[in-house]
Design a protein around this motif. Structure first.
Motif, PDB file in Angstrom:
ATOM      1  N   PHE A   1     -37.105  39.735  26.168  1.00  0.00           N
ATOM      2  CA  PHE A   1     -37.544  38.404  25.279  1.00  0.00           C
ATOM      3  C   PHE A   1     -37.174  37.367  26.112  1.00  0.00           C
ATOM      4  O   PHE A   1     -38.250  36.342  26.507  1.00  0.00           O
ATOM      5  CB  PHE A   1     -36.963  38.360  24.025  1.00  0.00           C
ATOM      6  CG  PHE A   1     -37.290  37.051  23.150  1.00  0.00           C
ATOM      7  CD1 PHE A   1     -38.543  37.304  22.435  1.00  0.00           C
ATOM      8  CD2 PHE A   1     -36.507  35.941  23.138  1.00  0.00           C
ATOM      9  CE1 PHE A   1     -38.847  36.025  21.896  1.00  0.00           C
ATOM     10  CE2 PHE A   1     -36.854  34.694  22.204  1.00  0.00           C
ATOM     11  CZ  PHE A   1     -38.001  35.057  21.779  1.00  0.00           C
TER      12      PHE A   1
ATOM     13  N   ALA B   1     -34.368  35.705  13.804  1.00  0.00           N
ATOM     14  CA  ALA B   1     -35.038  36.775  13.271  1.00  0.00           C
ATOM     15  C   ALA B   1     -35.125  37.109  11.872  1.00  0.00           C
ATOM     16  O   ALA B   1     -35.814  37.824  10.988  1.00  0.00           O
ATOM     17  CB  ALA B   1     -34.939  38.198  13.942  1.00  0.00           C
ATOM     18  N   VAL B   2     -34.003  36.443  11.091  1.00  0.00           N
ATOM     19  CA  VAL B   2     -33.517  36.541  10.005  1.00  0.00           C
ATOM     20  C   VAL B   2     -34.320  35.739   8.750  1.00  0.00           C
ATOM     21  O   VAL B   2     -34.812  36.106   7.472  1.00  0.00           O
ATOM     22  CB  VAL B   2     -32.168  36.736   9.812  1.00  0.00           C
ATOM     23  CG1 VAL B   2     -31.799  37.051   7.972  1.00  0.00           C
ATOM     24  CG2 VAL B   2     -31.408  37.812  10.459  1.00  0.00           C
TER      25      VAL B   2
ATOM     26  N   LYS C   1     -37.448  33.185   7.390  1.00  0.00           N
ATOM     27  CA  LYS C   1     -39.074  33.602   7.234  1.00  0.00           C
ATOM     28  C   LYS C   1     -39.611  32.451   7.816  1.00  0.00           C
ATOM     29  O   LYS C   1     -39.124  31.290   7.669  1.00  0.00           O
ATOM     30  CB  LYS C   1     -39.399  33.817   5.896  1.00  0.00           C
ATOM     31  CG  LYS C   1     -38.767  35.099   5.066  1.00  0.00           C
ATOM     32  CD  LYS C   1     -39.761  35.467   4.260  1.00  0.00           C
ATOM     33  CE  LYS C   1     -40.256  34.230   3.151  1.00  0.00           C
ATOM     34  NZ  LYS C   1     -40.931  34.669   2.094  1.00  0.00           N
TER      35      LYS C   1
ATOM     36  N   GLU D   1     -42.244  30.873   6.640  1.00  0.00           N
ATOM     37  CA  GLU D   1     -42.759  29.986   5.566  1.00  0.00           C
ATOM     38  C   GLU D   1     -41.508  29.145   5.181  1.00  0.00           C
ATOM     39  O   GLU D   1     -41.461  27.954   4.940  1.00  0.00           O
ATOM     40  CB  GLU D   1     -42.841  30.797   4.438  1.00  0.00           C
ATOM     41  CG  GLU D   1     -44.293  31.505   4.374  1.00  0.00           C
ATOM     42  CD  GLU D   1     -44.246  32.953   5.071  1.00  0.00           C
ATOM     43  OE1 GLU D   1     -43.273  33.178   5.561  1.00  0.00           O
ATOM     44  OE2 GLU D   1     -45.200  33.574   5.080  1.00  0.00           O
TER      45      GLU D   1
ATOM     46  N   LYS E   1     -38.552  34.281  14.728  1.00  0.00           N
ATOM     47  CA  LYS E   1     -39.196  35.258  15.569  1.00  0.00           C
ATOM     48  C   LYS E   1     -40.079  36.108  14.727  1.00  0.00           C
ATOM     49  O   LYS E   1     -39.751  36.440  13.573  1.00  0.00           O
ATOM     50  CB  LYS E   1     -38.223  36.192  16.116  1.00  0.00           C
ATOM     51  CG  LYS E   1     -37.383  35.630  17.178  1.00  0.00           C
ATOM     52  CD  LYS E   1     -36.459  36.546  17.826  1.00  0.00           C
ATOM     53  CE  LYS E   1     -35.333  35.961  18.675  1.00  0.00           C
ATOM     54  NZ  LYS E   1     -34.409  36.758  19.135  1.00  0.00           N
ATOM     55  N   PRO E   2     -41.288  36.720  15.062  1.00  0.00           N
ATOM     56  CA  PRO E   2     -41.666  36.611  16.593  1.00  0.00           C
ATOM     57  C   PRO E   2     -42.403  35.063  16.468  1.00  0.00           C
ATOM     58  O   PRO E   2     -43.288  34.516  15.505  1.00  0.00           O
ATOM     59  CB  PRO E   2     -42.824  37.480  16.280  1.00  0.00           C
ATOM     60  CG  PRO E   2     -43.108  38.108  15.049  1.00  0.00           C
ATOM     61  CD  PRO E   2     -41.990  37.634  14.122  1.00  0.00           C
ATOM     62  N   VAL E   3     -42.510  34.673  17.704  1.00  0.00           N
ATOM     63  CA  VAL E   3     -42.846  33.325  17.960  1.00  0.00           C
ATOM     64  C   VAL E   3     -44.130  33.122  18.855  1.00  0.00           C
ATOM     65  O   VAL E   3     -43.990  34.055  19.929  1.00  0.00           O
ATOM     66  CB  VAL E   3     -41.958  32.205  18.240  1.00  0.00           C
ATOM     67  CG1 VAL E   3     -41.082  32.453  19.564  1.00  0.00           C
ATOM     68  CG2 VAL E   3     -42.458  31.015  18.220  1.00  0.00           C
TER      69      VAL E   3
ATOM     70  N   ALA F   1     -35.078  42.976   9.350  1.00  0.00           N
ATOM     71  CA  ALA F   1     -35.645  42.042   9.880  1.00  0.00           C
ATOM     72  C   ALA F   1     -35.302  41.494  11.323  1.00  0.00           C
ATOM     73  O   ALA F   1     -35.939  41.504  12.140  1.00  0.00           O
ATOM     74  CB  ALA F   1     -35.477  40.661   8.939  1.00  0.00           C
TER      75      ALA F   1
ATOM     76  N   ARG G   1     -37.661  42.276  13.832  1.00  0.00           N
ATOM     77  CA  ARG G   1     -38.532  41.001  14.586  1.00  0.00           C
ATOM     78  C   ARG G   1     -38.047  40.653  15.920  1.00  0.00           C
ATOM     79  O   ARG G   1     -38.978  40.194  16.617  1.00  0.00           O
ATOM     80  CB  ARG G   1     -38.143  40.054  13.748  1.00  0.00           C
ATOM     81  CG  ARG G   1     -38.755  39.739  12.330  1.00  0.00           C
ATOM     82  CD  ARG G   1     -38.721  38.171  11.942  1.00  0.00           C
ATOM     83  NE  ARG G   1     -39.533  37.941  10.793  1.00  0.00           N
ATOM     84  CZ  ARG G   1     -39.070  37.632   9.624  1.00  0.00           C
ATOM     85  NH1 ARG G   1     -37.929  37.327   9.431  1.00  0.00           N
ATOM     86  NH2 ARG G   1     -39.919  37.331   8.559  1.00  0.00           N
TER      87      ARG G   1
ATOM     88  N   LEU H   1     -40.659  42.505  17.851  1.00  0.00           N
ATOM     89  CA  LEU H   1     -42.106  41.906  17.555  1.00  0.00           C
ATOM     90  C   LEU H   1     -42.011  40.584  18.535  1.00  0.00           C
ATOM     91  O   LEU H   1     -43.198  40.331  19.021  1.00  0.00           O
ATOM     92  CB  LEU H   1     -42.097  41.657  16.177  1.00  0.00           C
ATOM     93  CG  LEU H   1     -42.436  42.752  15.170  1.00  0.00           C
ATOM     94  CD1 LEU H   1     -42.550  42.226  13.645  1.00  0.00           C
ATOM     95  CD2 LEU H   1     -43.615  43.425  15.508  1.00  0.00           C
ATOM     96  N   GLY H   2     -40.902  39.789  18.566  1.00  0.00           N
ATOM     97  CA  GLY H   2     -40.832  38.601  19.366  1.00  0.00           C
ATOM     98  C   GLY H   2     -41.387  38.918  20.846  1.00  0.00           C
ATOM     99  O   GLY H   2     -41.972  38.289  21.483  1.00  0.00           O
TER     100      GLY H   2
ATOM    101  N   LYS I   1     -48.506  40.407  13.492  1.00  0.00           N
ATOM    102  CA  LYS I   1     -48.390  39.559  12.290  1.00  0.00           C
ATOM    103  C   LYS I   1     -48.348  40.318  11.068  1.00  0.00           C
ATOM    104  O   LYS I   1     -47.643  39.803  10.050  1.00  0.00           O
ATOM    105  CB  LYS I   1     -49.636  38.757  12.104  1.00  0.00           C
ATOM    106  CG  LYS I   1     -49.487  37.331  13.106  1.00  0.00           C
ATOM    107  CD  LYS I   1     -50.601  36.637  12.998  1.00  0.00           C
ATOM    108  CE  LYS I   1     -50.739  35.515  14.255  1.00  0.00           C
ATOM    109  NZ  LYS I   1     -52.199  35.228  14.500  1.00  0.00           N
TER     110      LYS I   1
ATOM    111  N   ASP J   1     -44.656  41.659  10.495  1.00  0.00           N
ATOM    112  CA  ASP J   1     -44.079  40.458  10.308  1.00  0.00           C
ATOM    113  C   ASP J   1     -44.135  40.131   8.869  1.00  0.00           C
ATOM    114  O   ASP J   1     -43.256  39.778   8.025  1.00  0.00           O
ATOM    115  CB  ASP J   1     -44.309  39.185  11.166  1.00  0.00           C
ATOM    116  CG  ASP J   1     -43.381  38.290  10.854  1.00  0.00           C
ATOM    117  OD1 ASP J   1     -42.199  38.101  10.556  1.00  0.00           O
ATOM    118  OD2 ASP J   1     -43.836  36.877  10.848  1.00  0.00           O
TER     119      ASP J   1
ATOM    120  N   ASN K   1     -41.481  39.933   5.594  1.00  0.00           N
ATOM    121  CA  ASN K   1     -41.270  38.803   4.806  1.00  0.00           C
ATOM    122  C   ASN K   1     -41.119  39.143   3.434  1.00  0.00           C
ATOM    123  O   ASN K   1     -40.401  38.624   2.634  1.00  0.00           O
ATOM    124  CB  ASN K   1     -42.474  37.804   4.886  1.00  0.00           C
ATOM    125  CG  ASN K   1     -42.505  36.970   6.054  1.00  0.00           C
ATOM    126  OD1 ASN K   1     -41.480  36.891   6.884  1.00  0.00           O
ATOM    127  ND2 ASN K   1     -43.615  36.349   6.470  1.00  0.00           N
TER     128      ASN K   1
END
Lengths: 124, 557
Positions: free
Chosen positions: A15, A86-87, A89, A91, A108-110, B329, B333, B336-337, B369, B372, B376
């Protein structure tokens, strides 16, 4: 114009490698990467970054500990820190205008674009 | 033609042998097996000569198709209990005093047959004597001469003291009525059970008075009239006898029968003369109140246990999801990142934002996405984030939720029918979370109407007047009767939800959409959000006739 120095502290080597490539390619940043909290902490004084991207969950010294130590040090207390997590959200982060507990957060992911946007808004 | 009744006889001693002998002669009955651990038992021997299958363990026959009835002639209560627990549904178990009674009847029949033989012999002698010109000897008891059938029912019965004493002395409460519904027998056990004396009923049609305050048929009357319609008006439980053609079995509660509240099992069977004419009906009564009460208690306890178990399972599920979610997560994630940063890197390496490589990178980004998004949803369980509660207008929340899915409604050919009351009180709610609730419900409605249809959206305020459907959390003090609430109903004309799924739709990981649909978390998140608002959500549906989801929320005061 001088490039902004960004210190990325995250234990995910792949990363950080990609972040470095992507951010440096923009020509606007000088990136230093550290893959442990402890090494990141000691690198800060020497590198004097304009901003630190700091992962929270790391094995030896986690992000919040690093941040705490930096805030306690007169030399480093004003360096802006953006937490990578990563934990949380997306939103939740967005609903709080990217700030949790007084610190900016990125979930993340960004995407690169979003990362640059956060850096630009927070780096001094 | 009616199918033969299939029976199993357990215990092949003297009694079992008598049963084998009796039932093997009856055309409408098939003995599917005779069981005794002693393979030299007389009943087993007889069965073998009749080519009836035998075994040492009754379980060999238990699941034979079409088994109607099991006779336990072992006299052992323990076997009877085992049978009651292990028998397939619908199979009757006859044991204890019923089998004894049958055995008694068989013995008596044998005696009667012996007597008849004797009488016939004597009559032949008498006829011989008459022919010879001497004085005929009149036998003391008129033989029930089936060749010259006695015309009156009363005569047929009245003369046979033997049968009378069997009925009178039976431990099973028994009464007999003739074809004119007049009581011929009302035995001692029946007097005990009902508290009504034989002398008040014999020769009358007033046997109903023993059970009811108004005139209505008893099972024996129904058997006499052979009219098996509208039985549900009369009995809580009823069915045709599996053993006796045109027999009837019924059960019900009786208050103050013989001074006690009792649960009575009635069995009535028609009695025919040799020409097949219906001349009477016999009815037995068994008081199984204690058994019934124990059964009911057991059922209640079972239901309570089941409910508790479900709650524990639900809590466990949520707990596990909570623990898993954070771990997953983090573990998912991070890669995924890396993928997303890698895609960003490659995007900068290609000359133009078009072509195969660009398309591939876009697909990779979309997949990241999607993964992800699932994380969520999982995270929604792991954290009960504080609600941002404000007094909100439910109609405006509905309006903005609707605007998020309006295009989907239009493209799916679904008409929206708003039945919104204007003066709905405000609710204390987290606007974003409630929008998520309604969007989830709308999306499920769209999936339920692949051919298009209507969706009706209602909102109104009301005072809770009583326990209502689905308000199962009321006991936790979520709402009180008389409390003012806001109700939102979303009703579709889709495929509906099968009854067995109604309770499950709000459970985590329940989905009917298969692998392509979702992970089955949407509606359970919805329920969690409503519960966090101290509200209620429930679904009602008839499969094939659409579904209705109701949300009840507290008003802001």
């Amino acid at each position: 114009m001088d490039r902004k120095r960004i210190l990325v502290i995250d234990d995910e080597e792949n990363f950080t490698k990609l972040i470095k490539w992507n951010l440096e390619k923009t020509g606007k940043y000088e990136i230093r990467v550290e893959n442990s909290g402890l090494l990141g902490f000691s690198a800060t004084k020497e590198f004097k970054p304009h901003l630190i991207l700091l992962d929270i969950l790391m094995p030896d010294m986690d992000g919040s500990e690093v941040a705490f130590q930096l805030k306690c040090d007169e030399d480093t207390k004003d360096i802006p820190i953006v937490f990578l997590t990563a934990v949380a959200k997306k939103e939740e982060v967005e609903a709080n205008s990217g700030v949790i507990g007084g610190h900016p957060f990125i979930a993340k992911p960004v995407e690169l674009e979003q990362l640059i946007d956060v850096i630009e808004r927070n780096a001094y | 033609m009616a199918e033969k009744a299939k029976i199993l006889i357990i215990g092949a001693g003297k009694c079992g042998r008598a049963l084998v002998e009796l039932f093997s002669k009856i055309e409408k009955i098939t003995i599917i097996g005779v069981v005794d651990f002693n393979q030299d038992a007389p009943g087993i021997k007889l069965a073998k000569t009749l080519n009836i299958p035998t075994a040492v363990d009754y379980r060999e026959f238990m699941n034979k198709a079409g088994l109607n009835c099991i006779f336990n002639s072992t006299g052992k209560a323990q076997i009877e209990e085992e049978l009651m627990l292990s028998k397939p549904a619908g199979v009757e178990v006859i044991g204890g005093c019923s089998v004894n009674l049958i055995q008694e009847l068989i013995k008596e029949r044998e005696k009667v047959e012996q007597q008849l033989k004797g009488l016939a012999q004597r009559r032949n002698n008498v006829v011989g004597n008459i022919d010879a010109g001497s004085t005929p000897i009149i036998p003391k008891m008129e033989p029930p001469d089936f060749n010259k059938q006695v015309k009156k029912d009363e005569d047929f019965w009245g003369k046979d003291k033997l049968i009378e004493s069997i009925i009178q002395n039976s431990a099973v409460a028994t009464f007999v009525i003739n074809s004119q519904h007049k009581v011929l027998y009302w035995n001692v056990a029946c007097e005990e059970l009902t508290g009504t004396k034989a002398k008040d009923l014999l020769g009358t049609s007033g046997h109903w008075k023993a059970f009811y305050s108004h005139q209505r048929p008893c099972v024996a009357d129904i058997v006499i009239d052979n009219s098996f319609v509208d039985l549900d008006k009369f009995y809580k439980v009823y069915r045709g006898s599996t053993l006796i053609p045109n027999g009837l079995h019924a059960e019900d509660w009786y208050s103050k029968l013989g001074g006690k509240d009792r649960y009575i099992v009635f069995d009535a069977a028609p009695i025919y003369d040799t020409e097949g004419k219906l001349i009477a009906a016999i009815e037995t009564l068994q008081d199984i109140t204690e058994r019934k009460k124990a059964e009911d208690e057991l059922k209640k306890a079972y239901t309570r246990l089941k409910e508790m178990q479900n709650q524990v399972i639900q809590a466990e599920k949520l707990n596990t999801i909570g623990q898993l979610a954070s771990g997953v997560a983090h573990e998912v994630r991070n890669p995924l990142g890396i993928i997303l940063q890698g895609v960003n890197y490659l995007e900068n390496k290609i000359p133009a934002k078009e072509g195969d490589v660009f398309e591939t990178l876009t697909m990779l980004k979309d997949s990241v996405k999607r993964a992800d998004k699932i994380i969520n949803t999982l995270l929604d369980f792991s954290r009960f984030t504080n609600l941002d509660l404000r007094p909100e207008d439910i109609n405006s929340i509905l309006e903005s939720s609707l605007s998020l899915v309006r295009i989907k409604f239009e493209s799916s050919n679904i008409d929206i029918i708003p039945e919104i009351k204007k003066d709905v009180p405000k609710v204390l709610a987290d606007r974003n979370k409630l929008e998520q609730v309604f969007v989830n419900i709308f999306l499920n409605a769209i999936q339920a109407m692949p051919e298009g249809g209507n969706i009706t959206i209602r909102s109104y305020g009301k005072k809770l007047e009583g326990i209502e459907n689905g308000t199962s959390r009321r006991e936790e003090g979520y709402f009180m009767i008389g409390e003012k609430v806001v109700v939102v109903e979303i009703e579709d004309t889709g495929v509906g939800i099968p009854e067995e799924n109604l309770k499950k739709v709000f459970e985590p990981f329940f989905t009917t959409k298969g692998l392509t649909g979702g992970v089955g978390l949407g509606l359970s998140v919805t329920k969690n959000i409503i519960h966090m608002h101290r509200g209620i959500i429930y679904a009602e549906s008839r499969f094939g006739h659409g579904a209705k989801v109701t949300v009840i929320l507290k008003i802001a005061e």
